[in-house]
Structures are given as C-alpha cells and as structure tokens.
Design a protein around this motif. Structure first.
Motif, short mmCIF file in Angstrom:
data_model
loop_
_atom_site.label_atom_id
_atom_site.label_comp_id
_atom_site.label_asym_id
_atom_site.label_seq_id
_atom_site.Cartn_x
_atom_site.Cartn_y
_atom_site.Cartn_z
N ALA A 7 0.84 -1.21 0.00
CA ALA A 7 0.00 0.00 0.00
C ALA A 7 0.87 1.25 0.00
CB ALA A 7 -0.93 -0.01 1.22
N GLY A 8 1.97 1.18 -0.74
CA GLY A 8 2.85 2.35 -0.86
C GLY A 8 2.36 3.28 -1.95
N ILE A 9 3.28 3.99 -2.58
CA ILE A 9 2.92 4.96 -3.62
C ILE A 9 2.05 4.29 -4.68
CG2 ILE A 9 3.86 6.33 -5.53
CD1 ILE A 9 6.30 6.95 -3.84
N ASP A 24 -0.71 -4.42 3.54
CA ASP A 24 0.69 -3.99 3.59
C ASP A 24 1.28 -4.51 4.90
OD1 ASP A 24 2.40 -1.48 2.10
OD2 ASP A 24 3.11 -2.13 4.07
N ASP A 54 3.24 -3.02 6.67
CA ASP A 54 3.30 -1.88 7.58
C ASP A 54 1.89 -1.28 7.70
OD1 ASP A 54 3.64 0.58 8.75
OD2 ASP A 54 5.31 1.22 7.47
N ALA A 109 2.42 -4.92 -5.34
CA ALA A 109 3.15 -3.66 -5.54
C ALA A 109 3.99 -3.40 -4.29
CB ALA A 109 2.17 -2.51 -5.79
N VAL A 110 4.75 -4.45 -3.90
CA VAL A 110 5.61 -4.30 -2.72
C VAL A 110 6.99 -3.87 -3.17
CG1 VAL A 110 4.28 -6.02 -1.41
CG2 VAL A 110 6.35 -6.72 -2.62
N ILE A 112 5.26 -13.45 -1.86
CA ILE A 112 3.86 -12.99 -1.91
C ILE A 112 3.06 -13.81 -2.91
CG2 ILE A 112 2.45 -11.04 -2.71
CD1 ILE A 112 4.54 -9.43 -0.91
N THR A 160 6.12 -4.82 -10.77
CA THR A 160 7.55 -4.52 -10.83
C THR A 160 7.86 -3.61 -12.01
OG1 THR A 160 9.80 -5.41 -10.98
CG2 THR A 160 8.10 -6.61 -12.20
N SER A 161 8.85 -2.71 -11.82
CA SER A 161 9.18 -1.81 -12.92
C SER A 161 10.30 -2.36 -13.78
CB SER A 161 9.52 -0.41 -12.40
OG SER A 161 10.43 -0.50 -11.35
N PHE A 202 1.94 -0.35 -13.80
CA PHE A 202 1.27 0.95 -13.73
C PHE A 202 2.34 2.03 -13.55
CE2 PHE A 202 -3.29 -0.08 -13.14
CZ PHE A 202 -3.22 -1.46 -12.95
N ASN A 206 3.29 6.16 -12.07
CA ASN A 206 3.03 7.00 -10.92
C ASN A 206 2.62 8.42 -11.35
OD1 ASN A 206 3.04 8.13 -8.34
ND2 ASN A 206 5.25 8.36 -8.27
N ASP A 259 14.61 5.37 -3.08
CA ASP A 259 14.91 4.03 -2.57
C ASP A 259 14.49 2.97 -3.58
OD1 ASP A 259 12.24 4.84 -2.10
OD2 ASP A 259 12.05 3.69 -0.26
N LYS A 280 7.98 11.59 -0.64
CA LYS A 280 7.33 10.82 0.43
C LYS A 280 7.98 11.04 1.80
CE LYS A 280 9.57 6.40 -0.87
NZ LYS A 280 9.33 5.06 -1.42
N1 LIG Z 1 7.28 4.53 -7.43
C1 LIG Z 1 7.08 4.45 -8.73
O1 LIG Z 1 7.07 5.46 -9.43
C2 LIG Z 1 6.80 3.12 -9.40
C3 LIG Z 1 6.28 3.12 -10.70
C4 LIG Z 1 5.98 1.89 -11.30
C5 LIG Z 1 6.23 0.70 -10.62
N2 LIG Z 1 6.77 0.75 -9.36
C6 LIG Z 1 6.98 -0.52 -8.67
O2 LIG Z 1 5.92 -0.70 -7.75
C7 LIG Z 1 6.39 -1.41 -6.61
C8 LIG Z 1 6.12 -0.60 -5.35
O3 LIG Z 1 6.74 0.65 -5.48
P1 LIG Z 1 6.28 1.90 -4.58
O4 LIG Z 1 6.87 3.09 -5.20
O5 LIG Z 1 4.82 1.82 -4.32
O6 LIG Z 1 7.09 1.58 -3.25
P2 LIG Z 1 6.77 2.07 -1.74
O7 LIG Z 1 8.07 1.98 -1.04
O8 LIG Z 1 6.02 3.33 -1.75
O9 LIG Z 1 5.79 0.91 -1.21
C9 LIG Z 1 6.17 -0.41 -1.08
C10 LIG Z 1 5.32 -1.02 0.03
O10 LIG Z 1 5.58 -2.42 0.12
C11 LIG Z 1 5.37 -2.77 1.48
N3 LIG Z 1 5.96 -4.07 1.72
C12 LIG Z 1 7.27 -4.42 1.76
N4 LIG Z 1 7.38 -5.75 2.00
C13 LIG Z 1 6.12 -6.23 2.11
C14 LIG Z 1 5.58 -7.53 2.33
N5 LIG Z 1 6.38 -8.59 2.50
N6 LIG Z 1 4.24 -7.67 2.38
C15 LIG Z 1 3.42 -6.61 2.22
N7 LIG Z 1 3.88 -5.35 2.00
C16 LIG Z 1 5.21 -5.18 1.94
C17 LIG Z 1 6.04 -1.63 2.24
O11 LIG Z 1 5.62 -1.58 3.58
C18 LIG Z 1 5.61 -0.43 1.43
O12 LIG Z 1 4.42 0.14 1.91
C19 LIG Z 1 7.86 -1.70 -6.88
O13 LIG Z 1 7.96 -2.96 -7.46
C20 LIG Z 1 8.24 -0.60 -7.85
O14 LIG Z 1 9.34 -0.94 -8.67
C21 LIG Z 1 7.03 1.93 -8.73
#
Ligand SMILES: NC(=O)c1ccc[n+]([C@@H]2O[C@H](COP(=O)([O-])OP(=O)(O)OC[C@H]3O[C@@H](n4cnc5c(N)ncnc54)[C@H](O)[C@@H]3O)[C@@H](O)[C@H]2O)c1
Length: 298
Positions: free
Chosen positions: A15-17, A37, A39, A94-95, A105, A123-124, A147, A149, A245, A280
C-alpha cells in the motif's frame, strides 16, 4: 481455465505509492478491493490518500460524490496476504522492488486466490518469469501489469508477458487495464526494464551525473529538459516523486542485468542512506512542504 476473463475481486499487496493508487483506481471502477501492507501505517496512509485524491477528482468534476463514497466503501484493508487474496480473481503485488519478497507474496497468494486468478506484478524492471517461478503450477497466470506514478492519472499500463504467461492471461490483463480507463502496450519479451523503465532510468541517471558533476543546478537541468526537450516533468523532480529508494533498487538490478550504464551514482546512494527518499519523506533532490509542493529557495 474457468472464468478467467471476469475480474470482480482484486487483491492489492503493498500500500505504498503504487499500491494505494492502484487500489483506489480499481475500487473507483466498481471492483471489491482488499489491500494489505506489512506496515499498518501504510494502510492508514493509503486510505487518507484515496480520500484526498477522490476529493480532488470531485472538485474537478471527474467523479461525483456517490462514486467517491462507493469507491471508499469497496476498499477493504486486510490483515495478511492470505486474507487479502482469498477468493480474488486478480492479485496485484506492488511491494518493495526485491525479487524474493515478490516471490514469497505470489507463493502465499496463489494458495488462496481463485483457481483462475491472475497473479500480476507491478515490478518496474524485475523478471516477471523469475517472480512467477515461485508458483510453477500457476506460471501461465502470471503477468506483469506495470502501472505508472500516479496510477490514478497516468494513462499507460505496460503489460509484460513472462515466459510462461498464456495468451488468455495477457488478454485478461489488457482488458482489465482498459476497464480502468487505461491504454496498454504489451512487452512481448520479459526483458529487464521492459519498454519503459530502462529508458527512464538512463535519462534519470544521466541527469544525476550532471547534477553531481556540477554541470547545472537541479532546477536548471529539469527546466532545460522540460522547455527545451519537451519533457512533461523534469527527470529529477520525477525521481523525487517516484522514490529514490525504489529507484536505487531498480538501478542496481538493471546494472546487474543490462550493464554498467545503469550503475547508481554515489549521490543517489547517499540520498537513500540519508533517508532523503523524495516527496514521500519531504526531501529528496528538492525540499517539500506539508502539501507536497516544492519549496523553492528565495
Ligand atoms: N514509485 C514508482 O514510481 C513506481 C512506478 C511503477 C512501478 N513501481 C513498482 O511498484 C512497486 C512498489 O513501489 P512503490 O513506489 O509503491 O514503493 P513504496 O516503497 O512506496 O511501497 C512499497 C510497500 O511495500 C510494502 N511491503 C514491503 N514488503 C512487504 C511484504 N512482505 N508484504 C506486504 N507489503 C510489503 C512496504 O511496507 C511499502 O508500503 C515496486 O515494485 C516498484 O518498482 C514503482
């Protein structure tokens, strides 16, 4: 494979970004969405973000109040991966961008999801096939659904075919993304960084190198690319929005698969070590106020 084309129950893990936005999008499209999530605070933050985002969409006349209320009612926080994925037609993870975490997962979700369920990864750049290797019996139902952002606003979902993905799985992933109002492209070969992330990473890393070499200020590098090269947003500002990160993990991974040109810069490593993860955390390359707006120096 019975009922693969119909998606009514979605589980979003993370439930991150990205996860928060994907869950909001699916709930707004009328689907029941369970979200988990590791967290707990992220689940609370995701809820608040959905409320704020829907309020903005209402103010712009894009959704009405009834739609917002119904969407929020369809968003169900869950206590575990299994609880979220129980009976789901589609699981989207989307972890954090770490292969082993994503594999664990999928392994847990596959046991309880519907027998026809799609197992999708956001995954990206990691190998969709490698993530799917955790569920060998379900390989044909594994797919990349990448997806962008913020998921609510960005138009594209990149569909990535793993080595074992069936054509029915690709078709379902495509039509699901389209039902959310998105356009799709299919990355036919499971190749690191797919069609998009390897380009984004190269541009961002080159901007970071220019910044660290003192070629120009961050503001000027971003303005130059926006005004001179027609980028909609500066790559350094976009890096702040995406999270350094997550980008560091992606760049390290692509350096190991695609080569040295993806090697993270020292400045990127230092920002992450210092907790300057971007918008963030309130600070990345730029500094942010409590509303997430860049604080420009006087
Ligand atoms: N940020 C971007 O712009 C973007 C764009 C496209 C794809 N992505 C991909 O999306 C995924 C998530 O990215 P994000 O930016 O949302 O990251 P984020 O750091 O905002 O969120 C990741 C979340 O995963 C949770 N998490 C970690 N381990 C976990 C587990 N074992 N079980 C449940 N939850 C767990 C964390 O607590 C965190 O809330 C990644 O694979 C990233 O590469 C990110």
């Amino acid at each position: 494979m019975e009922n693969q084309g119909q998606v009514t129950r979605v589980a979003v893990i993370g439930a991150g970004i990205m996860g928060a936005g994907i869950a909001q999008l699916a709930a707004t499209a009328g689907l029941e969405v369970a979200i988990f999530d590791a967290d707990q605070e992220q689940l609370v933050r995701a809820r608040l973000q959905a409320e704020a985002s829907l309020a903005k969409l209402e103010a712009k006349g894009i959704v009405n109040n009834d739609v917002s209320i119904a969407a929020l009612q369809r968003l169900h926080p869950s206590g575990s991966v299994s609880a979220a994925a129980e009976g789901a037609d589609l699981v989207i993870e989307a972890v954090v961008e770490r292969l082993a975490v994503k594999q664990a997962i999928f392994a847990e979700a596959a046991v309880v999801a519907a027998p026809h369920a799609l197992l999708a990864t956001n995954t990206s750049q990691l190998s969709v096939t490698a993530i799917g290797s955790a569920v060998p019996a379900a390989g044909e139902r594994v797919v990349g659904m990448h997806f962008f952002n913020p998921p609510v606003l960005m138009r594209l979902v990149e569909i990535v075919a793993g080595l074992e993905s069936s054509s029915a799985t690709i078709a379902t992933a495509k039509s699901f993304a389209e039902s959310l109002g998105k356009e799709t492209v299919v990355c036919k070969k499971d190749s690191p960084g797919f069609l998009t992330s390897r380009i984004a990473a190269i541009v961002r890393l080159e901007c970071m190198r220019m910044l660290e070499e003192g070629v120009g200020r961050a503001e000027d590098i971003d303005r130059a690319l926006c005004l001179g090269l027609n980028f909609p947003i500066g790559p350094l500002e976009l890096g702040d929005r995406n999270g350094h990160d997550t980008f560091l993990l992606a760049a390290e991974s692509m350096a190991s698969t695609l080569g040295e040109r993806f090697r993270p810069t020292v400045g990127l490593r230092n920002m992450v070590a210092a907790g300057r993860l971007g918008r963030k955390t309130g600070r990345g390359i730029y500094q942010y106020d409590e509303h997430g707006a860049i604080v420009r120096p006087e």
